[in-house]
Scaffold this active site. Structure first.
Site, PDB file in Angstrom:
ATOM      1  N   GLY A 124       0.658  -1.324  -0.100  1.00  0.00           N
ATOM      2  CA  GLY A 124      -0.140  -0.039  -0.272  1.00  0.00           C
ATOM      3  C   GLY A 124       0.777   1.450  -0.067  1.00  0.00           C
ATOM      4  CB  THR A 126      -2.117   4.207  -4.032  1.00  0.00           C
ATOM      5  OG1 THR A 126      -1.335   4.000  -5.241  1.00  0.00           O
ATOM      6  CG2 THR A 126      -3.127   5.361  -4.749  1.00  0.00           C
ATOM      7  N   PRO A 128      -6.161   7.818  -1.010  1.00  0.00           N
ATOM      8  CG  PRO A 128      -8.253   7.795   0.089  1.00  0.00           C
ATOM      9  CD  PRO A 128      -6.535   7.585   0.299  1.00  0.00           C
ATOM     10  CB  SER A 132       0.763  10.446 -10.209  1.00  0.00           C
ATOM     11  OG  SER A 132      -0.237  10.069 -11.024  1.00  0.00           O
ATOM     12  CB  THR A 158      -3.258  -5.432  -6.213  1.00  0.00           C
ATOM     13  OG1 THR A 158      -3.592  -4.554  -7.226  1.00  0.00           O
ATOM     14  CG2 THR A 158      -3.252  -6.889  -6.853  1.00  0.00           C
ATOM     15  N   GLY A 339     -15.191  -7.525 -35.013  1.00  0.00           N
ATOM     16  CA  GLY A 339     -16.291  -6.955 -35.396  1.00  0.00           C
ATOM     17  C   GLY A 339     -17.442  -6.856 -34.182  1.00  0.00           C
ATOM     18  N   GLY A 340     -18.845  -7.078 -34.340  1.00  0.00           N
ATOM     19  CA  GLY A 340     -19.845  -7.084 -33.407  1.00  0.00           C
ATOM     20  C   GLY A 340     -19.374  -8.239 -32.175  1.00  0.00           C
ATOM     21  CD  GLU A 363       3.907  -2.373  -9.864  1.00  0.00           C
ATOM     22  OE1 GLU A 363       4.820  -2.164  -9.998  1.00  0.00           O
ATOM     23  OE2 GLU A 363       3.154  -3.342  -9.425  1.00  0.00           O
ATOM     24  CB  THR A 365      -0.147   7.068 -15.103  1.00  0.00           C
ATOM     25  OG1 THR A 365       0.533   8.409 -15.111  1.00  0.00           O
ATOM     26  CG2 THR A 365      -1.302   7.271 -14.024  1.00  0.00           C
TER      27      THR A 365
HETATM   28  C1  LIG Z   1      -6.721  -2.156 -10.326  1.00  0.00           C
HETATM   29  C2  LIG Z   1      -5.713  -1.066  -9.597  1.00  0.00           C
HETATM   30  C3  LIG Z   1      -4.614  -1.828  -8.713  1.00  0.00           C
HETATM   31  C4  LIG Z   1      -3.863  -0.982  -8.053  1.00  0.00           C
HETATM   32  N1  LIG Z   1      -3.003  -1.747  -6.988  1.00  0.00           N
HETATM   33  C5  LIG Z   1      -2.317  -0.854  -6.337  1.00  0.00           C
HETATM   34  C6  LIG Z   1      -1.368  -1.510  -5.158  1.00  0.00           C
HETATM   35  O1  LIG Z   1      -1.433  -2.796  -5.006  1.00  0.00           O
HETATM   36  N2  LIG Z   1      -0.816  -0.810  -4.455  1.00  0.00           N
HETATM   37  C7  LIG Z   1      -0.799   0.722  -4.494  1.00  0.00           C
HETATM   38  O2  LIG Z   1      -0.217   1.320  -3.639  1.00  0.00           O
HETATM   39  N3  LIG Z   1      -1.489   1.361  -5.814  1.00  0.00           N
HETATM   40  C8  LIG Z   1      -2.336   0.470  -6.416  1.00  0.00           C
HETATM   41  N4  LIG Z   1      -2.867   1.146  -7.426  1.00  0.00           N
HETATM   42  C9  LIG Z   1      -2.957   2.610  -7.455  1.00  0.00           C
HETATM   43  C10 LIG Z   1      -2.293   3.082  -8.878  1.00  0.00           C
HETATM   44  O3  LIG Z   1      -0.776   2.755  -9.007  1.00  0.00           O
HETATM   45  C11 LIG Z   1      -2.590   4.607  -9.137  1.00  0.00           C
HETATM   46  O4  LIG Z   1      -4.091   4.435  -9.355  1.00  0.00           O
HETATM   47  C12 LIG Z   1      -1.821   5.276 -10.002  1.00  0.00           C
HETATM   48  O5  LIG Z   1      -0.420   5.371  -9.523  1.00  0.00           O
HETATM   49  C13 LIG Z   1      -2.292   6.575 -10.235  1.00  0.00           C
HETATM   50  O6  LIG Z   1      -2.681   7.488  -9.242  1.00  0.00           O
HETATM   51  P1  LIG Z   1      -4.205   7.879  -9.185  1.00  0.00           P
HETATM   52  O7  LIG Z   1      -5.259   6.877  -9.551  1.00  0.00           O
HETATM   53  O8  LIG Z   1      -4.385   8.568  -7.835  1.00  0.00           O
HETATM   54  O9  LIG Z   1      -4.257   9.052 -10.399  1.00  0.00           O
HETATM   55  P2  LIG Z   1      -3.761  10.565 -10.461  1.00  0.00           P
HETATM   56  O10 LIG Z   1      -2.266  10.694  -9.781  1.00  0.00           O
HETATM   57  O11 LIG Z   1      -4.898  11.559  -9.854  1.00  0.00           O
HETATM   58  O12 LIG Z   1      -3.546  10.967 -12.116  1.00  0.00           O
HETATM   59  C14 LIG Z   1      -4.935  11.405 -12.739  1.00  0.00           C
HETATM   60  C15 LIG Z   1      -4.180  11.859 -14.391  1.00  0.00           C
HETATM   61  O13 LIG Z   1      -3.368  12.760 -14.228  1.00  0.00           O
HETATM   62  C16 LIG Z   1      -2.115  12.532 -14.582  1.00  0.00           C
HETATM   63  N5  LIG Z   1      -1.186  13.173 -13.822  1.00  0.00           N
HETATM   64  C17 LIG Z   1      -0.984  13.165 -12.538  1.00  0.00           C
HETATM   65  N6  LIG Z   1       0.364  13.770 -12.241  1.00  0.00           N
HETATM   66  C18 LIG Z   1       0.695  14.341 -13.490  1.00  0.00           C
HETATM   67  C19 LIG Z   1       1.953  14.952 -14.015  1.00  0.00           C
HETATM   68  N7  LIG Z   1       2.670  15.483 -12.926  1.00  0.00           N
HETATM   69  N8  LIG Z   1       2.095  15.246 -15.195  1.00  0.00           N
HETATM   70  C20 LIG Z   1       1.306  14.875 -16.151  1.00  0.00           C
HETATM   71  N9  LIG Z   1       0.245  13.924 -15.749  1.00  0.00           N
HETATM   72  C21 LIG Z   1      -0.052  13.908 -14.660  1.00  0.00           C
HETATM   73  C22 LIG Z   1      -1.913  11.072 -14.541  1.00  0.00           C
HETATM   74  O14 LIG Z   1      -1.050  10.477 -15.497  1.00  0.00           O
HETATM   75  C23 LIG Z   1      -3.336  10.598 -14.763  1.00  0.00           C
HETATM   76  O15 LIG Z   1      -3.615  10.574 -16.234  1.00  0.00           O
HETATM   77  C24 LIG Z   1      -3.890   0.402  -8.343  1.00  0.00           C
HETATM   78  C25 LIG Z   1      -4.758   0.967  -8.988  1.00  0.00           C
HETATM   79  C26 LIG Z   1      -5.745   0.139  -9.737  1.00  0.00           C
HETATM   80  C27 LIG Z   1      -6.711   0.806 -10.558  1.00  0.00           C
END
Ligand SMILES: Cc1cc2nc3c(=O)[nH]c(=O)nc-3n(C[C@H](O)[C@H](O)[C@H](O)COP(=O)(O)OP(=O)(O)OC[C@H]3O[C@@H](n4cnc5c(N)ncnc54)[C@H](O)[C@@H]3O)c2cc1C
Length: 380
Positions: A124, A126, A128, A132, A158, A339-340, A363, A365
């Site tokens: 863990g 990430t 709320p 990123s 996860t 296709g469909g 991990e 974006t």
């Molecule tokens: C199915 C799933 C499994 C996951 N498993 C884990 C896990 O096991 N452990 C864990 O810790 N996390 C986990 N995550 C979290 C995942 O790593 C984050 O969702 C991811 O890092 C993006 O963070 P966010 O969702 O807060 O998006 P944000 O950080 O809010 O990003 C939103 C958008 O803004 C863009 N953005 C943000 N900052 C910048 C910047 N500086 N420049 C340009 N663009 C930017 C992003 O690229 C994205 O397009 C999981 C997520 C999902 C959906």
């Protein structure tokens, strides 16, 4: 430069493929529809040695490397990305953080159980409010005598509901910002710790994605993993390995989507001919195969560099970025070629299309991977 897999590596690939086709494929859609975590399969993978592939045998691991790990994650994900991500988060995030940053006692205590599948692991970072920008985490750990007291919420973890052990990052020195995060191992059942909301997802629905809630959760001082305040630096190191596994996850799903599309194109007839006779379809297949091959080479390069003990920050991000974008493109073309019928759940194309999108997000974006790569390129 040798592009050939060894006989042992080819055998490993074959045996994971056979296992996935025999034990996983028949249940994939049922697990997906019901969002059912395939606990028995994960336990079986542990018994077979696939949950500790990259760890030394003295810690219960299989003593293999990241090249073998990539092959296994790819083969599992070719059949079901959910199984791929469960194994990846367990191995290269949770277990590897304990292995790479933990002390000898922690490794002896947790690694054999994680490697055998007796324990399932989650990681863990990430929250709320911080994805990123993971360094701006809010969850706190306060030292009180011989204990740490954890408060806060992790999100999107996860394996969260099934984890016997979670590795979490928390702030121990707010003023030091990213240099004020530390890592802790917390066991299931610890008072004050519980998994929260189970996410209802677009794809990878058989994998579990959970909130982890800590309310005055007291853990012993020895549950600090790594040095105090080194948590963020260690987490970034761990992600260098984790991103190779997301490249492998992407590759597996891209390969699965490609194979399904190729098969369908030879069966489906329109205008009196199989659609594979049309150049428009052939070019799609040719592009998919070429890009998958390029992605595989990037993933295996990063894996073999890691096995050689080299730093792979740039190479892991390149592999993850390219493979995940290729996988999204291949899954999209896979639906188009069907296709469909690509829109219908009787065919595997729609599931790949849904599942694969996580790869450009988890991990880090694609945007964040480009930042990591550019930072490496512009260094000095
Ligand atoms: C199915 C799933 C499994 C996951 N498993 C884990 C896990 O096991 N452990 C864990 O810790 N996390 C986990 N995550 C979290 C995942 O790593 C984050 O969702 C991811 O890092 C993006 O963070 P966010 O969702 O807060 O998006 P944000 O950080 O809010 O990003 C939103 C958008 O803004 C863009 N953005 C943000 N900052 C910048 C910047 N500086 N420049 C340009 N663009 C930017 C992003 O690229 C994205 O397009 C999981 C997520 C999902 C959906």
């Amino acid at each position: 430069m040798d592009f050939q897999l060894s006989d042992e590596q080819q055998q490993l690939r074959r045996s994971v493929r056979e296992f996935a086709e025999r034990e996983i494929a028949p249940h994939v859609m049922q697990w997906d529809e019901a969002s059912q975590f395939p606990l028995e399969i994960i336990k079986e993978l542990g018994r077979l040695g696939f949950l500790g592939m990259v760890f030394p045998t003295e810690y219960g691991g299989a003593g293999m490397g990241y090249v073998e790990y990539v092959l296994a994650i790819e083969e599992l994900s070719r059949v079901d990305g959910s199984v791929g991500i469960i194994v990846a988060a367990h191995t290269s995030l949770c277990s590897n953080h304990i292995f790479a940053a933990g002390n000898e006692d922690q490794k002896r205590k947790y690694m054999p159980k994680l490697a055998s599948g007796e324990f399932i692991g989650a990681w863990g970072l990430t929250e709320p409010g911080s994805g990123s920008d993971a360094g701006s985490a809010r969850m706190t750990a306060v030292r009180k005598g011989n204990n740490w007291v954890l408060n806060g919420t992790k999100t999107f973890c996860t394996n969260g509901h099934y984890a016997d052990v979670v590795l979490v990052l928390a702030v121990t020195d707010r003023a030091a910002r990213t240099h004020g995060l530390s890592a802790f191992v917390v066991e299931k059942g610890t008072k004050g710790f519980r998994p929260g909301k189970k996410e209802n997802k677009l794809g990878l629905r058989a994998s579990d994605t959970a909130e982890l809630i800590f309310e005055d959760c007291v853990i012993p001082a020895e549950n600090l993993v790594g040095k105090e305040c080194d948590g963020f630096i260690d987490a970034m190191r761990i992600l260098d390995g984790g991103r190779i596994s997301i490249a492998a996850l992407s590759l597996g799903m891209a390969q699965g989507a490609f194979e399904a599309a190729t098969k369908y194109s030879k069966q489906r007839k329109q205008f009196g001919r199989p659609i594979s006779d049309f150049q428009a379809i052939q070019w799609k297949l040719a592009d998919m195969a070429t890009e998958i091959d390029a992605a595989r080479l990037l993933a295996l390069r990063a894996a073999s560099m890691k096995d050689a003990g080299l730093k792979t920050t740039q190479e892991s991000s390149m592999a993850k970025l390219f493979a995940s974008e290729v996988a999204v493109k291949c899954a999209n073309e896979g639906v188009q070629i069907h296709g469909g019928y690509g829109f219908i759940k009787d065919y595997p194309a729609e599931k790949f299309y849904r599942d694969v999108k996580l790869c450009t997000i988890g991990e880090g974006t694609s945007e964040i991977q480009r930042m990591v790569i550019a930072r490496q390129l512009l260094k000095d």
